[in-house]
Enzyme design. Structure first.
Site, short mmCIF file in Angstrom:
data_model
loop_
_atom_site.label_atom_id
_atom_site.label_comp_id
_atom_site.label_asym_id
_atom_site.label_seq_id
_atom_site.Cartn_x
_atom_site.Cartn_y
_atom_site.Cartn_z
CE LYS A 70 -4.18 1.67 0.65
NZ LYS A 70 -3.85 2.58 -0.48
CE LYS A 94 3.29 6.37 6.79
NZ LYS A 94 2.80 7.26 5.70
CE LYS A 106 4.41 7.77 -1.05
NZ LYS A 106 3.66 7.99 0.19
CB THR A 190 -3.04 12.70 6.50
OG1 THR A 190 -3.24 11.61 5.60
CG2 THR A 190 -1.59 12.75 6.90
CG ASN A 221 -5.16 16.59 1.67
OD1 ASN A 221 -6.29 17.02 1.89
ND2 ASN A 221 -4.79 15.37 2.01
CB SER A 359 -6.01 4.13 2.53
OG SER A 359 -5.87 5.30 1.76
P1 NAD Z 1 0.22 18.49 -0.95
O1 NAD Z 1 0.86 18.49 -2.28
O2 NAD Z 1 -1.25 18.65 -0.84
O3 NAD Z 1 0.88 19.62 -0.01
C1 NAD Z 1 2.24 19.84 0.12
C2 NAD Z 1 2.39 21.31 0.48
O4 NAD Z 1 3.75 21.58 0.82
C3 NAD Z 1 2.04 22.26 -0.66
O5 NAD Z 1 1.21 23.29 -0.17
C4 NAD Z 1 3.38 22.85 -1.09
O6 NAD Z 1 3.26 24.16 -1.61
C5 NAD Z 1 4.11 22.84 0.23
N1 NAD Z 1 5.56 22.92 0.14
C6 NAD Z 1 6.41 22.31 -0.72
N2 NAD Z 1 7.69 22.69 -0.47
C7 NAD Z 1 7.62 23.56 0.57
C8 NAD Z 1 8.60 24.30 1.29
N3 NAD Z 1 9.89 24.21 1.03
N4 NAD Z 1 8.17 25.09 2.32
C9 NAD Z 1 6.88 25.18 2.63
N5 NAD Z 1 5.91 24.50 1.98
C10 NAD Z 1 6.28 23.71 0.97
O7 NAD Z 1 0.72 17.14 -0.24
P2 NAD Z 1 0.12 16.41 1.04
O8 NAD Z 1 -0.71 15.30 0.58
O9 NAD Z 1 -0.42 17.43 1.98
O10 NAD Z 1 1.46 15.78 1.63
C11 NAD Z 1 2.38 16.54 2.42
C12 NAD Z 1 3.32 15.58 3.11
O11 NAD Z 1 2.56 14.68 3.93
C13 NAD Z 1 4.14 14.69 2.15
O12 NAD Z 1 5.40 14.45 2.71
C14 NAD Z 1 3.34 13.40 2.13
O13 NAD Z 1 4.13 12.28 1.80
C15 NAD Z 1 2.85 13.34 3.57
N6 NAD Z 1 1.67 12.51 3.74
C16 NAD Z 1 0.49 12.86 3.15
C17 NAD Z 1 -0.60 12.02 3.32
C18 NAD Z 1 -1.95 12.36 2.74
O14 NAD Z 1 -2.90 11.62 2.99
N7 NAD Z 1 -2.09 13.45 2.03
C19 NAD Z 1 -0.49 10.86 4.07
C20 NAD Z 1 0.73 10.56 4.68
C21 NAD Z 1 1.80 11.40 4.50
#
Ligand code: NAD
Length: 433
Positions: A70, A94, A106, A190, A221, A359
């Protein structure tokens, strides 16, 4: 197509340290040192102007001992085989930390999605699924959203899979729109899970939400839903940033209008919330990315990308607690420097597990055809992440280790147990005695 790529030295050195605390068979160490399967694919996409562009994509299935693999699909210009492999390793740990019947995987595509039109993005998403179709399935490997891929992208991907199969297979992909078999509560999962972990830590430390000032790096997000729910729960969100900039208001920011403003144009490239009108509206001060990380706050939330804190800036971090919503936002060297400075790190493999927990609930609902209310989903999410968090807190205290080490001990122990049940060398040695 390559096989068994190793995780990066950083992740490798950390897992080696875990083995110093755990008595596991040599077979387990060897199997966890590299991915079980890795594929690199080329995805030709017809662009709107008639030209052809070929994008590179990856799918890495790190370990499937505890169940089908996953993990999300990342769309980013910096995606590489090495990054996807590390992310698949962290997914493996995780899923085991929160005791889900999944292994870890991934995917990723090396692309700047902000450069594509909506139709180009749809063609790319569908092309990726055509390229990896034979590798995925509800009992094999189940993709989900990650950075820059959302419910809409998952909907296109699930539809492409269904068209190839000539039947509906909703459980092949999670994080879908509700109308296509998505789960209530997935989008915020999340952020909600991360807040649960913070709340449990705060109540153990006897701290109320009103006492904690929070800065959030990464207003996407996960970061947005965390900030929104934390604000509702009474925490003071004093700073927010995205890739374009950062804002700060010591009196506190309301994340909701800022998010609405950011989304007004619905164009990723125009999602700059820190423009004059919002800064005036929230009386926020513009600050730099570095300044946000180094603010004097109680909790620094890292919700953007890997390596936000490394040995260059670790010593300038003033927050007392770091909440890792992103995967791998603190390098190993920085982890040690922060620990030496007494900073508590609530680790990624626990904190951001809310997404994969819901999920799993989506996968169960798709397979049974029985769909639950948002309230039921949230209750199951809170229960599972709460139980895992309490177990990590208790283990860290009992064994006098960091919360990250405690979480890895929980996860690796479960994976090792599953591997030894499959028959390790220890088992065969025991039989021949
Ligand atoms: P996303 O693309 O919705 O958001 C990422 C955000 O980070 C964006 O707003 C982007 O502009 C910002 N960003 C990028 N570089 C930056 C910087 N240098 N400084 C400040 N902001 C910056 O992605 P997401 O889904 O919110 O995921 C964010 C993190 O959380 C990732 O590492 C992802 O692997 C992890 N994550 C997300 C989920 C999920 O369900 N969405 C689950 C587990 C882990």
């Amino acid at each position: 197509m390559s096989t068994r790529p190793e995780i990066e030295a950083d992740a490798q050195s950390f897992i080696e340290r875990i083995f110093e605390h755990l008595n596991v068979a040599e077979d387990v160490r060897q199997r966890l040192a590299c991915a079980k399967f890795s594929a690199q694919v080329s995805i030709p996409v017809r662009m709107d102007d008639g030209t052809l562009e070929v994008f590179q994509g990856w799918r890495v299935q790190y370990d499937d001992t505890r169940g089908p693999t996953k993990g999300g699909v990342r769309l980013h210009p910096k995606v590489s085989a090495a990054e996807v492999t590390d992310l698949s390793f962290w997914m493996t740990i995780k899923c085991a930390v929160v005791d889900l019947p999944f292994g870890g995987a991934k995917g990723g595509i090396c692309v700047d999605p902000k450069r594509l039109s909506r139709l180009e993005l749809e063609r790319l998403s569908r092309g990726y699924i055509r390229a990896i179709h034979d590798l995925i399935g509800p009992d094999r490997d189940i993709p989900a959203p990650d950075v820059n891929s959302n419910a809409t992208v998952m909907g296109w991907m699930a539809d492409e899979y269904a068209q190839i199969e000539r039947r509906q297979v909703p459980a092949v992909i999670t994080g879908k729109p509700i109308g296509l078999g998505g789960s209530a509560g997935r989008v915020a999962a999340t952020g909600r899970g991360a807040l649960q972990v913070l709340q449990l830590w705060a109540s153990r430390e006897d701290k109320s939400p009103q006492q904690l000032r929070i800065a959030v790096q990464g207003f996407g997000n996960a970061g947005y839903h965390f900030a929104r729910l934390a604000h509702q729960a009474g925490y003071r969100i004093v700073a927010l940033s995205d890739s374009k900039g950062a804002i700060y208001d010591k009196a506190g920011l309301d994340p909701q209008p800022i998010w609405e403003h950011k989304n007004q144009t619905r164009e990723l490239k125009d999602m700059v919330y820190c423009d004059e009108s919002v800064c005036e509206q929230s009386k926020a001060e513009r600050i730099s990315h570095e300044e946000l990380l180094e603010l004097d706050v109680d909790v620094l939330v890292l919700a953007a990308l890997e390596d936000a804190i490394d040995d260059d800036n670790a010593e300038r971090i003033k927050a007392k607690v770091i909440l890792e919503i992103a995967n791998g936002p603190v390098t190993r060297k920085a982890d040690q420097l922060l620990a030496d400075a007494g900073v508590v790190i609530l680790p990624d493999v626990l904190v951001n597990a809310g997404g994969v927990i819901v999920s799993h609930l989506e996968w169960v609902q798709n397979r049974t055809g029985d769909y639950w209310s948002e309230e039921t989903v949230e209750q199951r999410l809170d229960e599972r992440i709460g139980k895992a968090a309490e177990a990590c807190f208790a283990r860290a205290e009992a064994e006098q280790v960091s919360l990250r080490t405690a979480a890895y001990l929980q996860g690796v122990e479960r994976i090792a147990d599953a591997m030894s049940n499959q028959g390790t060398r220890t088992y065969f040695n025991a039989r021949s005695d």
